[in-house]
Design an enzyme around this catalytic site. Structure first.
Site, PDB file in Angstrom:
ATOM      1  N   LYS A   1       0.843  -1.123   0.038  1.00 17.90           N
ATOM      2  CA  LYS A   1       0.120  -0.004   0.529  1.00 17.90           C
ATOM      3  C   LYS A   1       0.627   1.143   0.198  1.00 17.90           C
ATOM      4  O   LYS A   1       0.231   2.545  -0.139  1.00 17.90           O
ATOM      5  CB  LYS A   1      -0.922   0.119   1.143  1.00 17.90           C
ATOM      6  CG  LYS A   1      -1.869   1.014   1.297  1.00 17.90           C
ATOM      7  CD  LYS A   1      -3.102   0.800   2.419  1.00 17.90           C
ATOM      8  CE  LYS A   1      -2.931   0.400   3.790  1.00 17.90           C
ATOM      9  NZ  LYS A   1      -3.059   1.580   3.952  1.00 17.90           N
TER      10      LYS A   1
ATOM     11  N   ARG B   1       2.605   5.832  -2.862  1.00 15.76           N
ATOM     12  CA  ARG B   1       3.680   6.886  -3.668  1.00 15.76           C
ATOM     13  C   ARG B   1       4.094   7.062  -5.229  1.00 15.76           C
ATOM     14  O   ARG B   1       4.041   7.953  -5.253  1.00 15.76           O
ATOM     15  CB  ARG B   1       5.082   6.408  -2.771  1.00 15.76           C
ATOM     16  CG  ARG B   1       5.138   7.124  -1.255  1.00 15.76           C
ATOM     17  CD  ARG B   1       6.227   6.041  -0.724  1.00 15.76           C
ATOM     18  NE  ARG B   1       6.341   6.791   1.145  1.00 15.76           N
ATOM     19  CZ  ARG B   1       5.648   5.975   2.104  1.00 15.76           C
ATOM     20  NH1 ARG B   1       3.766   6.082   1.911  1.00 15.76           N
ATOM     21  NH2 ARG B   1       5.234   6.377   3.081  1.00 15.76           N
TER      22      ARG B   1
ATOM     23  N   GLY C   1      -5.327   7.631   5.442  1.00 18.78           N
ATOM     24  CA  GLY C   1      -4.628   9.009   6.165  1.00 18.78           C
ATOM     25  C   GLY C   1      -2.871   9.069   5.143  1.00 18.78           C
ATOM     26  O   GLY C   1      -2.978   9.807   5.574  1.00 18.78           O
TER      27      GLY C   1
ATOM     28  N   SER D   1       6.538   8.574  12.354  1.00 19.33           N
ATOM     29  CA  SER D   1       5.866   8.735  11.512  1.00 19.33           C
ATOM     30  C   SER D   1       6.445   8.884   9.676  1.00 19.33           C
ATOM     31  O   SER D   1       7.018  10.110   9.687  1.00 19.33           O
ATOM     32  CB  SER D   1       4.812   9.536  11.559  1.00 19.33           C
ATOM     33  OG  SER D   1       3.693   9.385  10.824  1.00 19.33           O
TER      34      SER D   1
ATOM     35  N   GLN E   1       4.486   9.076   7.587  1.00 18.90           N
ATOM     36  CA  GLN E   1       4.180   9.877   6.674  1.00 18.90           C
ATOM     37  C   GLN E   1       3.992  11.488   6.918  1.00 18.90           C
ATOM     38  O   GLN E   1       3.756  12.336   6.200  1.00 18.90           O
ATOM     39  CB  GLN E   1       2.296   9.815   7.424  1.00 18.90           C
ATOM     40  CG  GLN E   1       1.560   8.668   6.615  1.00 18.90           C
ATOM     41  CD  GLN E   1      -0.167   8.391   6.964  1.00 18.90           C
ATOM     42  OE1 GLN E   1      -0.585   9.214   8.015  1.00 18.90           O
ATOM     43  NE2 GLN E   1      -0.235   7.504   7.333  1.00 18.90           N
TER      44      GLN E   1
ATOM     45  N   ASP F   1       2.006  -1.464  12.146  1.00 19.18           N
ATOM     46  CA  ASP F   1       0.380  -1.882  11.571  1.00 19.18           C
ATOM     47  C   ASP F   1      -0.019  -3.020  11.700  1.00 19.18           C
ATOM     48  O   ASP F   1      -0.734  -3.464  10.668  1.00 19.18           O
ATOM     49  CB  ASP F   1       0.807  -1.111   9.648  1.00 19.18           C
ATOM     50  CG  ASP F   1       0.334  -0.033   8.916  1.00 19.18           C
ATOM     51  OD1 ASP F   1      -0.288   0.965  10.092  1.00 19.18           O
ATOM     52  OD2 ASP F   1       0.542   0.765   8.277  1.00 19.18           O
TER      53      ASP F   1
ATOM     54  N   LYS G   1      -4.777   5.575  14.982  1.00 24.95           N
ATOM     55  CA  LYS G   1      -5.232   5.279  13.132  1.00 24.95           C
ATOM     56  C   LYS G   1      -6.051   5.156  12.967  1.00 24.95           C
ATOM     57  O   LYS G   1      -7.022   5.929  13.814  1.00 24.95           O
ATOM     58  CB  LYS G   1      -4.063   3.611  13.305  1.00 24.95           C
ATOM     59  CG  LYS G   1      -2.207   3.822  13.781  1.00 24.95           C
ATOM     60  CD  LYS G   1      -2.061   3.914  12.670  1.00 24.95           C
ATOM     61  CE  LYS G   1      -0.928   4.519  12.787  1.00 24.95           C
ATOM     62  NZ  LYS G   1       0.429   5.007  11.715  1.00 24.95           N
TER      63      LYS G   1
ATOM     64  N   ARG H   1      -6.263   1.795  18.029  1.00 23.75           N
ATOM     65  CA  ARG H   1      -6.098   0.046  17.647  1.00 23.75           C
ATOM     66  C   ARG H   1      -5.595  -0.379  19.015  1.00 23.75           C
ATOM     67  O   ARG H   1      -6.015  -1.641  19.312  1.00 23.75           O
ATOM     68  CB  ARG H   1      -4.810  -0.315  16.275  1.00 23.75           C
ATOM     69  CG  ARG H   1      -5.857  -0.017  15.102  1.00 23.75           C
ATOM     70  CD  ARG H   1      -4.653  -0.349  14.248  1.00 23.75           C
ATOM     71  NE  ARG H   1      -5.053   0.001  13.203  1.00 23.75           N
ATOM     72  CZ  ARG H   1      -4.952   0.147  11.759  1.00 23.75           C
ATOM     73  NH1 ARG H   1      -3.171   0.182  12.199  1.00 23.75           N
ATOM     74  NH2 ARG H   1      -4.955   0.299  10.853  1.00 23.75           N
TER      75      ARG H   1
ATOM     76  N   ARG I   1      -8.010  -3.626   9.467  1.00 24.01           N
ATOM     77  CA  ARG I   1      -7.008  -4.142  10.500  1.00 24.01           C
ATOM     78  C   ARG I   1      -7.810  -5.043  11.686  1.00 24.01           C
ATOM     79  O   ARG I   1      -7.869  -6.164  12.068  1.00 24.01           O
ATOM     80  CB  ARG I   1      -5.588  -3.792  10.953  1.00 24.01           C
ATOM     81  CG  ARG I   1      -5.012  -3.443   9.535  1.00 24.01           C
ATOM     82  CD  ARG I   1      -3.497  -2.924   9.678  1.00 24.01           C
ATOM     83  NE  ARG I   1      -3.291  -1.980   8.879  1.00 24.01           N
ATOM     84  CZ  ARG I   1      -2.208  -2.039   7.391  1.00 24.01           C
ATOM     85  NH1 ARG I   1      -2.853  -3.846   6.818  1.00 24.01           N
ATOM     86  NH2 ARG I   1      -1.860  -1.304   6.667  1.00 24.01           N
TER      87      ARG I   1
HETATM   88  C1  S3P Z   1       2.395   4.956   6.454  1.00 21.29           C
HETATM   89  C2  S3P Z   1       2.480   5.292   7.731  1.00 21.29           C
HETATM   90  C3  S3P Z   1       2.334   4.924   8.998  1.00 21.29           C
HETATM   91  C4  S3P Z   1       1.124   3.466   8.403  1.00 21.29           C
HETATM   92  C5  S3P Z   1       0.403   4.063   7.453  1.00 21.29           C
HETATM   93  C6  S3P Z   1       1.512   4.226   6.341  1.00 21.29           C
HETATM   94  C7  S3P Z   1       2.961   5.402   4.921  1.00 21.29           C
HETATM   95  O1  S3P Z   1       1.252   5.762   9.528  1.00 21.29           O
HETATM   96  O2  S3P Z   1       0.931   3.434   9.561  1.00 21.29           O
HETATM   97  O3  S3P Z   1      -0.193   2.249   7.841  1.00 21.29           O
HETATM   98  O4  S3P Z   1       2.723   4.628   4.508  1.00 21.29           O
HETATM   99  O5  S3P Z   1       4.285   6.215   4.934  1.00 21.29           O
HETATM  100  P1  S3P Z   1       2.549   6.909  10.483  1.00 21.29           P
HETATM  101  O6  S3P Z   1       3.530   7.619   9.470  1.00 21.29           O
HETATM  102  O7  S3P Z   1       1.484   7.472  10.779  1.00 21.29           O
HETATM  103  O8  S3P Z   1       3.236   6.189  11.512  1.00 21.29           O
END
Ligand code: S3P
Length: 443
Positions: free
Chosen positions: A25, A30, A98, A171, A173, A323, A350, A354, A400
């Site tokens: 994913k 990306r 997210g 994180s 993200q 995750d 999340k 969770r 999940r």
């Molecule tokens: C992700 C980063 C994680 C993960 C999410 C995917 C990503 O989140 O939990 O399912 O693709 O960058 P966080 O960056 O909030 O930890």
């Protein structure tokens, strides 16, 4: 909650299987976002076809990017950096994701009009200040001012400046958001990031986007700046270890079974689950390792065992397994001794809380836990064998949680009624098909 539910009443029978799971994913999203900023036609094989990825595609299409999906290929016609067709009153729906909601903002920082970003019920309760704050500092405006959650509108600027950004949550993200923002920002972005998955760094490297990384023990210092242009690029996306994790658990929690997961992404920043499970006594091996488009991939072999033991999980592994904790908690529930997981407040942020819900589900099946806002102790029971009725609903349709409960039902027994099973389409659309067709499970 919809009225649809899944009934699981039988344990899985012993198995010896070879399996491929859906594409990763993080890499799928990306690739879409960066390919949209490249010039020309980029192609992806094995792009994940989940709701999160489809949300990314819909957002990009609304911004004027042409994307076609055929059998096993996705083709995208990139329009170059900031080549979006901006219009007034665009609304982008990030759905449940997210990653899509946060990363798309980082590509809109030059938008001449306000663009509204919305999400579903779960995404609308999640924190966006973590990306709004650094983007604000870069020179981007958000409306309503001070709002920390979706829906929110972003207004770009032509006067953007690079920042030094301290990412302290681990994180990916947040880190990626600032990295992607550097595509449209003059000068050098500096990111001091607590370690987290590094797919963005690998893709920047692979695409020759200027990036320098110095790795310390706990943090990486990442410096990025905009390339003159971004060339189209093709990709072959490996399986998602976060999806594979449910079948690793199915194997470990069953008797006399074994499984080979083929062509899985084995990026070291995602291997927390394997490290944790090995510490718990699991028999897991990786093989056929190769590098594909900058990403390490290979096969995972796992065998069931009756020697699972508890773990005092080092917090340093949290980000690389973030995750997978729900399924790890389930394995801890059948392991001998008391497992302890700490510094996990991020888990409550999340798709659903969770840490809290995971604990509640374990309590429901008779497993004692001690829960705080950031930690959980799980009192394992190696003889767990369920025979009551269990109902799973009101879990914010967290994919999940749905998969965790399905695996619990197939290995611990009992009669399970799991509402909103379509939630799994968020990340792993083939989950139920694999269980039915490959494992002969009646659900
Ligand atoms: C992700 C980063 C994680 C993960 C999410 C995917 C990503 O989140 O939990 O399912 O693709 O960058 P966080 O960056 O909030 O930890």
């Amino acid at each position: 909650m919809s009225s649809k539910f899944l009934l699981v009443k039988e344990k899985v029978k012993k198995f010896n299987k070879f399996l491929e799971v859906d594409g990763d994913k993080s890499i799928s999203i990306r690739w879409l976002l960066l390919a949209s900023q490249s010039i020309g036609i980029s192609k992806a094989k094995n792009l994940l076809r989940s709701d999160d990825v489809l949300s990314a595609i819909k957002c990009l299409k609304k911004l004027g990017i042409k994307i076609t999906l055929s059998n096993n290929q996705c083709v995208i016609l990139g329009r170059g950096i900031n080549g979006f067709k901006y219009k007034k009153n665009i609304v982008l729906n990030a759905g449940n994701s997210g990653t899509v909601g946060r990363l798309i903002l980082s590509l809109l920082i030059k938008s001449p009009y306000k663009i509204k970003v919305i999400g579903d019920k779960s995404l609308s309760r999640r924190d966006f200040s973590r990306v709004i704050n650094p983007l604000n500092e870069i020179g981007v405006k958000f409306y309503p001012r001070g709002k920390k959650k979706l829906p929110i509108s972003i207004l770009g600027s032509n006067y953007l400046r690079p920042i030094s950004y301290f990412e302290k949550k681990g994180s990916a993200q947040c880190k990626t958001c600032v990295m992607f923002a550097s595509l449209n920002t003059p000068g050098e972005m500096r990111i001091f990031a607590k370690k987290s998955r590094n797919h963005s760094e690998l893709m920047f490297n692979y695409l020759n986007i200027p990036i320098k990384i110095s790795s310390g023990r706990d943090i990486d210092i990442i410096k990025t700046s905009s390339p003159y242009k971004l060339n189209k690029f093709n990709i072959n996306i490996p399986g998602d270890i976060s999806s594979g994790a449910f079948f690793i658990a199915l194997t470990l929690l069953s008797k006399n079974s074994q499984l080979t997961l083929k062509n899985i992404n084995l990026n070291p920043t995602r291997l927390g689950i394997l490290k944790i499970l090995k510490k718990m006594g699991a028999d897991i091996k990786t093989s056929n390792i190769k590098i594909n488009n900058g990403e390490r991939c290979g096969d995972i072999f796992v065998k069931s065992t009756n020697k699972l033991k508890s773990i005092n999980c080092p917090a340093s592994l949290n980000s690389s397994a973030i995750d997978e904790f729900l399924i790890i908690f389930l394995i801890a529930a059948k392991s001998k001794g008391i497992s302890y997981f700490k510094d996990l407040s991020e888990l409550n942020k999340k798709e659903s809380p969770r840490l809290k819900l995971g604990s509640k589900i374990l309590n429901m099946i008779g497993i004692k836990t001690k829960l705080t806002n950031s930690s959980i102790k799980i009192y394992g029971n190696p003889n767990i064998n369920l025979n009551k009725e269990y109902e799973i609903k009101n879990y914010l349709k967290d994919h999940r949680i749905m998969a965790m409960c399905t695996i619990a039902a197939l290995t611990f027994g009992g009669n399970w009624k799991i509402y909103d099973p379509e939630s799994i389409k968020t990340s792993f659309p083939s989950f139920l098909k694999i269980l039915r067709n490959k494992f002969g499970v009646k659900i």
